[in-house]
Design an enzyme around this catalytic site. Sequence first.
Site, PDB file in Angstrom:
ATOM      1  N   TRP A  94       0.822  -1.208   0.000  1.00  0.00           N
ATOM      2  CA  TRP A  94       0.000   0.000   0.000  1.00  0.00           C
ATOM      3  C   TRP A  94       0.856   1.258   0.000  1.00  0.00           C
ATOM      4  O   TRP A  94       0.501   2.255  -0.641  1.00  0.00           O
ATOM      5  CB  TRP A  94      -0.969  -0.027   1.181  1.00  0.00           C
ATOM      6  N   ASP A 109      -1.270   6.660   6.831  1.00  0.00           N
ATOM      7  CA  ASP A 109      -2.325   5.728   6.480  1.00  0.00           C
ATOM      8  C   ASP A 109      -2.436   4.723   7.621  1.00  0.00           C
ATOM      9  O   ASP A 109      -1.569   3.882   7.817  1.00  0.00           O
ATOM     10  CB  ASP A 109      -1.965   5.021   5.168  1.00  0.00           C
ATOM     11  N   LYS A 123     -11.368  -2.367   8.024  1.00  0.00           N
ATOM     12  CA  LYS A 123     -10.499  -3.306   8.731  1.00  0.00           C
ATOM     13  C   LYS A 123     -10.608  -3.201  10.244  1.00  0.00           C
ATOM     14  O   LYS A 123     -10.421  -4.191  10.948  1.00  0.00           O
ATOM     15  CB  LYS A 123      -9.054  -3.098   8.290  1.00  0.00           C
TER      16      LYS A 123
END
Length: 356
Positions: free
Chosen positions: A101, A168, A192
């Site tokens: 990511w 993030d 998540k």
Amino acid sequence: MKVHNFSAGPGILPADVLKQAAEACINFDNMNLSLLEISHRSKNYEAVMDESRNIIKELFEVGDDYEVLYLGGGASLQFAMVPLNLLSENGTAGYVNTGVWATKAIKEAKMLGNINVLASSEDKKFTYIPKNYEIPAGLDYIHLTSNNTIYGTQIKEFTQTNVPLVCDMSSDIFSRKVNAKDFTLIYAGAQKNMGPAGSTMVMVKKDALGKTGRKLLSMLDYQVHIKGGSMYNTPPVFPIYVTLLTLKWLKANGGIAWIEKINQQKADLLYNEIDRNSLFYGTVNKEDRSYMNVCFLMNKPEMEAEFDKFWKAANISGIRGHRDVGGYRASLYNALPLESVKVLVDVMQDFEKKFA
């Protein structure tokens, strides 16, 4: 029969939250209307949006110098929105590459300006977190990824710097105490650890915006969304409502301090078994192990099919590893009870007794 859900995302939600969310689909707020069919401009839903944004600031312990947004597009859209809103046209941003990511965030940012990759763990297949890297002067911001779901690493101590920090936190937000005031911007896909898929939370320091010299499309401009109260366009109403329920569940049970202790217990229990068990081993540096995503392999990969039978028979779901790593990945998100981890550990021990 109870299923022990170790899915990496969308992840497990508290049972009480699911019940309340299901009820809201039929009769929301005693309106005899479904949450899915009322106006997002109604007073009933505006109250949901306001409380959802306020509880984020409360849990993060920040003041009115920060604004909270709920947006669509996932964390992946934030890979572009962050540099659009914070990277000046002639400036440079620093990125730390710790996995898939982060790599994608770097790729998007490079299309918009100058990017300096300050450090990377790609040389060892992202099995560690880079530390003690040099931070050059004059950066517009530094971008970090706090937890890496695919490889199972996690930043334990964040960079101390005067450069604005962006993070993030999609896969470990509200799982542990962090000093949110150290960050200029935090973003997270909800699916998540906060709620269901479909909503992305952005918390940004307001005085950091409007300084890039760029002309932005309205939908990509944080200031437009702030002015619109996260409702410049129709927001993802149901995911935001379920996120609110999840955050209220967290707060009611004791908040971040409460869940951090439980998450530590879950991670310690599973990692101790991985280290003890003669048939398994961890994939990353021990000091950088994620408390959210535990990745491990078998010493004899040819035995995976047999192990799969064991955990499936115990009603365990979602522990197959990502294709880039293989093996197994147990995601220990906030809503996963300690009981489920004990079941997995018991299965690993039983498997060792039979096959070691």
